[in-house]
Design a protein around this motif. Structure first.
Motif, PDB file in Angstrom:
ATOM      1  N   PHE A  82      -0.054   3.980  11.243  1.00 36.78           N
ATOM      2  CA  PHE A  82      -0.957   2.934  10.754  1.00 36.78           C
ATOM      3  C   PHE A  82      -2.399   3.435  10.714  1.00 36.78           C
ATOM      4  N   VAL A  92      -4.079  -5.117   0.875  1.00 35.58           N
ATOM      5  CA  VAL A  92      -3.131  -5.341   1.969  1.00 35.58           C
ATOM      6  C   VAL A  92      -1.693  -5.200   1.470  1.00 35.58           C
ATOM      7  N   SER A 138       6.061  -7.123   3.179  1.00 39.71           N
ATOM      8  CA  SER A 138       5.375  -6.692   1.965  1.00 39.71           C
ATOM      9  C   SER A 138       5.778  -7.552   0.771  1.00 39.71           C
ATOM     10  N   PHE A 144       3.454   1.535   4.045  1.00 36.16           N
ATOM     11  CA  PHE A 144       3.579   1.701   5.489  1.00 36.16           C
ATOM     12  C   PHE A 144       4.997   2.099   5.878  1.00 36.16           C
ATOM     13  N   ILE A 190       8.751  -4.478   7.747  1.00 36.48           N
ATOM     14  CA  ILE A 190       7.587  -4.158   6.916  1.00 36.48           C
ATOM     15  C   ILE A 190       7.871  -4.427   5.449  1.00 36.48           C
ATOM     16  N   SER A 210       0.888  -2.340   2.760  1.00 38.60           N
ATOM     17  CA  SER A 210       2.140  -2.704   3.430  1.00 38.60           C
ATOM     18  C   SER A 210       3.341  -2.064   2.750  1.00 38.60           C
ATOM     19  N   SER A 211       3.277  -1.916   1.439  1.00 35.42           N
ATOM     20  CA  SER A 211       4.395  -1.292   0.730  1.00 35.42           C
ATOM     21  C   SER A 211       4.505   0.204   1.036  1.00 35.42           C
TER      22      SER A 211
END
Length: 297
Positions: free
Chosen positions: A81, A195, A262, A202, A258, A199-200
């Motif tokens: 992260f 964001v 997402s 991560f 996740i 998130s996609s």
């Protein structure tokens, strides 16, 4: 706040958010949650079965699997992260400049991004590891070098959509400085898009870190990491398959959470997706009501 309320209405998104919050809290407070030292070797407990003292059993060196799983959150999730945040921070600068000012600045910055994106991701990561050596920090450096250009290009596209809005044009005509327009008017409206984009990426970065550690290119022993735990249990995968179960499930659960989160973020940000998702829920509720009515009849 509206985004959070929208996520909490979706049960799957709320569960995914809960899993991620718990994972982060446990990873940060690993010394308080881990029952044992993750690097403590006890050959008397080699391949010991689960017990009240060692809930998930012990590995080939008698180390507590649960403690190593908890400490593995840090390199597998938290440090990934951090690398993701650095990549976004670096990519946001050229992304906002290119999307807002356009012209020569856009052309030059995007050509630099095209040059960086021309290298395949895994090849560039392997090249950095080959130059700097194996280790988690070198893989994270490779991620930053690889990801910032992609984030810059995506953020540029998002900024260009809002840079032509009427309130932005009015602010320019009123003599407001460009830096103030970007800070007050563009960053807040593009934050949700950033964001969703982050998130996609991560989940895929977590999988890549675990994959490189499984191959022996990531974090090195005796430190704990989920991919390396899978590698250590590979030799007894047929005789003691449960040793691969804990880190494997941890990767699956976190990455799935996740990805679900997402998708929920994308639906919450995009009005079209939000409307279609609501229609699907209403249709499913109507079908369930009809089936219940038939059963009663």
């Amino acid at each position: 706040m509206k985004l959070l309320k929208s996520l909490l209405k979706d049960k799957l998104a709320a569960l995914s958010l809960f899993i991620m919050v718990v994972t982060v809290v446990v990873g940060i407070g690993a010394p308080f949650f881990a029952p044992h030292d993750p690097e403590e070797v006890n050959m008397d407990l080699r391949y010991a079965a689960s017990s009240w003292e060692y809930l998930l059993g012990n590995d080939h060196l008698g180390r507590c699997i649960l403690s190593r799983l908890i400490y593995g959150i840090r390199p597998s999730v938290l440090w990934v992260f951090v690398a993701l945040a650095i990549s976004i921070g670096i990519g946001a600068v050229p992304g906002f400049i290119a999307g807002y000012f356009r012209g020569k600045a856009d052309a030059v910055l995007m050509r630099v991004c095209d040059m960086m994106l021309s290298f395949p991701g895994y090849v560039m990561t392997l090249a950095v590891v080959g130059i700097l050596g194996v280790g988690l920090e070198n893989i994270l450096i490779a991620f930053v070098l690889m990801k910032w250009a992609w984030f810059a290009r995506v953020i540029r596209t998002s900024v260009m959509q809002y840079a032509e809005a009427e309130y932005v044009k009015f602010a320019k005509a009123s003599g407001v400085r460009d830096i103030q327009i970007i800070y007050k008017h563009l960053i807040p409206v593009t934050f949700a898009d950033i964001v969703v984009i982050a998130s996609s990426s991560f989940g895929s970065m977590i999988l890549q870190v675990s994959g490189f550690s499984f191959l022996g290119l990531g974090i090195q022993a005796p430190a704990a990491e989920w991919g390396m735990m899978l590698n250590e249990a590979r030799e007894v995968m047929f005789s003691r398959p449960e040793l691969m179960l804990a880190p494997g499930l941890a990767i699956i659960v976190v990455v799935s959470a996740i990805n679900f989160l997402s998708d929920a973020l994308r639906a919450a940000v995009d009005p079209k997706l939000r409307t279609s998702h609501r229609k699907l829920q209403e249709k499913a509720a109507a079908v369930n009501a009809a089936l219940q009515g038939k059963e009663v009849a």
